[in-house]
Design an enzyme around this catalytic site. Structure first.
Site, PDB file in Angstrom:
ATOM      1  N   ASP A 106      -6.794  -8.207   4.841  1.00 34.82           N
ATOM      2  CA  ASP A 106      -5.972  -9.009   3.918  1.00 34.82           C
ATOM      3  C   ASP A 106      -5.363 -10.235   4.599  1.00 34.82           C
ATOM      4  OD1 ASP A 106      -6.524  -7.184   1.954  1.00 34.82           O
ATOM      5  OD2 ASP A 106      -4.604  -6.138   2.083  1.00 34.82           O
ATOM      6  N   ARG A 129     -13.893  -7.052 -10.435  1.00 32.84           N
ATOM      7  CA  ARG A 129     -13.994  -6.399  -9.125  1.00 32.84           C
ATOM      8  C   ARG A 129     -14.861  -5.143  -9.189  1.00 32.84           C
ATOM      9  NH1 ARG A 129      -8.422  -6.473  -6.116  1.00 32.84           N
ATOM     10  NH2 ARG A 129      -9.833  -6.007  -4.395  1.00 32.84           N
ATOM     11  N   SER A 143       0.832  -1.214   0.000  1.00 37.17           N
ATOM     12  CA  SER A 143       0.000   0.000   0.000  1.00 37.17           C
ATOM     13  C   SER A 143       0.866   1.264   0.000  1.00 37.17           C
ATOM     14  CB  SER A 143      -0.885   0.029   1.252  1.00 37.17           C
ATOM     15  OG  SER A 143      -1.801  -1.019   1.238  1.00 37.17           O
ATOM     16  N   ARG A 177       1.494   4.281  -3.055  1.00 35.71           N
ATOM     17  CA  ARG A 177       1.226   5.694  -2.770  1.00 35.71           C
ATOM     18  C   ARG A 177       2.469   6.534  -2.984  1.00 35.71           C
ATOM     19  NH1 ARG A 177      -2.454   2.543  -0.391  1.00 35.71           N
ATOM     20  NH2 ARG A 177      -4.470   3.381   0.282  1.00 35.71           N
TER      21      ARG A 177
HETATM   22  C1  S3P Z   1      -5.547  -1.372   0.097  1.00 33.74           C
HETATM   23  C2  S3P Z   1      -6.754  -1.387   0.747  1.00 33.74           C
HETATM   24  C3  S3P Z   1      -7.516  -2.616   1.024  1.00 33.74           C
HETATM   25  C4  S3P Z   1      -6.665  -3.866   0.884  1.00 33.74           C
HETATM   26  C5  S3P Z   1      -5.799  -3.823  -0.348  1.00 33.74           C
HETATM   27  C6  S3P Z   1      -4.889  -2.613  -0.315  1.00 33.74           C
HETATM   28  C7  S3P Z   1      -4.891  -0.078  -0.135  1.00 33.74           C
HETATM   29  O1  S3P Z   1      -8.606  -2.697   0.119  1.00 33.74           O
HETATM   30  O2  S3P Z   1      -7.489  -5.004   0.856  1.00 33.74           O
HETATM   31  O3  S3P Z   1      -5.006  -4.998  -0.414  1.00 33.74           O
HETATM   32  O4  S3P Z   1      -3.683  -0.054  -0.433  1.00 33.74           O
HETATM   33  O5  S3P Z   1      -5.556   0.954  -0.030  1.00 33.74           O
HETATM   34  P1  S3P Z   1      -9.991  -1.941   0.436  1.00 33.74           P
HETATM   35  O6  S3P Z   1      -9.675  -0.543   0.637  1.00 33.74           O
HETATM   36  O7  S3P Z   1     -10.868  -2.132  -0.751  1.00 33.74           O
HETATM   37  O8  S3P Z   1     -10.526  -2.635   1.655  1.00 33.74           O
END
Ligand code: S3P
Length: 425
Positions: A311, A119, A20, A24
């Site tokens: 996750d 999705r 994540s 970003r």
């Molecule tokens: C993520 C948010 C989560 C997570 C994904 C990564 C992110 O999804 O499941 O692996 O980096 O913002 P959701 O925001 O849809 O729950």
């Protein structure tokens, strides 16, 4: 790939950078002015999709073994991509970039692999449309491919139905281009890496409780980012260390942001012996995790802890299968719309391994403690399914085969090698 039961796991490891945070860093670095340097960037396929997309929009990004160098061009420096942007398997890239593209002055089209094309995208199309964005699902099924026509945007206060960092981030990023303040309130707090990092880049962003607000048109400035290890990747080794007798593993430099650390809280409630060493609390908090084999017992997992371990639930299922007693997981319907339907798939293959597990509308019930036996698992293009069953195989009799095992490259290239290094026969 084929796996056998192991005797024990021992040793020290450093897991790759947080997925994540890596995404970003590339996105915000591209929108900032000047150089952003990122160390410990996750070289997983998902994050490489993000790099690819920004390169296609004219951002110079150098990927060296030590660092990613991003020469950002400011909020209004992106160029129209000359071809369709391929998101690969990455939901984070698709949803976050949609928020950015909504506020540009050009048109773009996003697509991705078979999993991404199933999705749900309505969750971002709805709030972005409320802001004035023009997003169309090309096949009319509220999924990618998406066609986005950049438009003038308005600030809104969006009350999200789901606790999703991807939805929250898409709206906040569109808010960079809006004509006034944008706010997002979520039902439970999801991971807050966007809030922390955008603020660090210079955005006027405040977060209080379950609401984040952002002012438009900030001047973002290039920054240095050291990405912590991904707790979602560490989760597989935490589980392995806990369920395999005699194990002791030191996992170094793991991100322990409270919006991501649910696995640690749940594991401890299940009886886990995990010690945090060398804690650091500047920016994104980190620690080394010392994990020792522990007899586990069942627990109930529900409510506002769910987004902090969403996750990790597949591998928590494996821990629950090896625990004495019953584990109940509720409020996790989001599992159905991840890279695969993780309720159906976990139930299918854990049952095949001999576990007593029942799927529900929003989770699962696991009566743990029955011996597991090897089976054949198809990863269904889902990295977390492949890694979870690789961990289950370490405690299962006979052989476990994982088909489509190379999908781990999405978030953890080198996963099988790191696991093999710790396994002692
Ligand atoms: C993520 C948010 C989560 C997570 C994904 C990564 C992110 O999804 O499941 O692996 O980096 O913002 P959701 O925001 O849809 O729950």
């Amino acid at each position: 790939m084929k796996f056998q039961k192991v005797n024990t796991l021992k040793g020290e490891m450093t897991i790759p950078g947080d997925k994540s945070i890596s995404h970003r860093a590339v996105m915000f670095g591209s929108l900032a002015e000047g150089l952003t340097e990122v160390s410990n960037f996750l070289q997983g396929a998902d994050c490489l999709s993000t790099i690819d997309a920004f390169r296609k929009m004219g951002i110079e990004i150098e990927n060296t073994p030590e660092k990613i160098l991003i020469r950002g061009k400011g909020l209004h420096g992106l160029q129209a991509p000359s071809s369709v942007l391929d998101m690969g398997n990455s939901g984070t890239t698709t949803r976050l970039i949609s928020g950015i593209l909504a506020g540009q002055t050009f048109e773009s089209t996003l697509t991705g692999d078979a999993s991404i094309q199933k999705r749900p995208m309505k969750r971002i199309m709805e709030p972005l449309s409320m802001m004035g964005a023009k997003l169309v699902s090309v096949n009319g099924n509220d999924c990618a491919p998406l066609h986005i026509t950049g438009s003038p945007l308005h600030g809104i206060h969006y009350h999200s139905k789901v606790a999703s960092a991807q939805v929250k981030s898409a709206v906040l990023l569109a808010g960079l281009y809006a004509d006034g303040e944008t706010r997002v309130t979520e039902p439970n707090l999801s991971r807050n890496h966007t809030e922390i990092m955008l603020h660090y880049f210079g955005a006027d962003l405040q977060a209080e409780g379950k609401t984040a607000r952002i002012a438009p048109e900030p001047r973002l400035e290039g920054r240095q980012i050291d990405v912590p290890g991904d707790i979602s990747s560490a989760a597989y080794f935490i589980a392995a260390g806990l369920i395999v007798p005699g194990s002791e593993i030191l996992i170094k430099n793991v991100g322990i942001n409270p919006t991501r650390d649910g696995i640690l809280r749940v594991a401890r409630e299940m009886g886990a012996n995990i010690t945090l060493l060398n804690e650091k609390h500047d920016g994104e908090p980190t620690a080394d995790l010392l994990v020792k084999h522990s007899p586990l017992h069942g627990v109930t997992i529900e409510g506002d802890i769910i987004p902090t371990l969403i996750d990790e639930l597949p591998v928590i299922n494996i821990m629950a299968a090896c625990a004495e007693g019953t584990t109940v997981i509720r409020d996790a319907a989001e599992l159905k719309v991840k890279e695969s339907n993780r309720i159906d798939i976990m139930v299918q293959y854990l049952s095949a391994m001999g576990c007593d597990i029942t799927g529900t509308d929003d989770g699962m019930i696991i009566h743990g403690g029955k011996p597991l036996r090897g089976t054949v698992v198809d990863s269904h293009l889902d990295h977390r399914i492949a890694m979870s069953f690789a961990i289950a195989s370490l405690a299962a009799g006979g052989e476990t085969e994982i088909k489509g095992s190379d999908v781990v490259n999405i978030s953890y290239p080198g996963f099988y090698e790191d696991l093999a290094r710790l396994c002692k026969s």
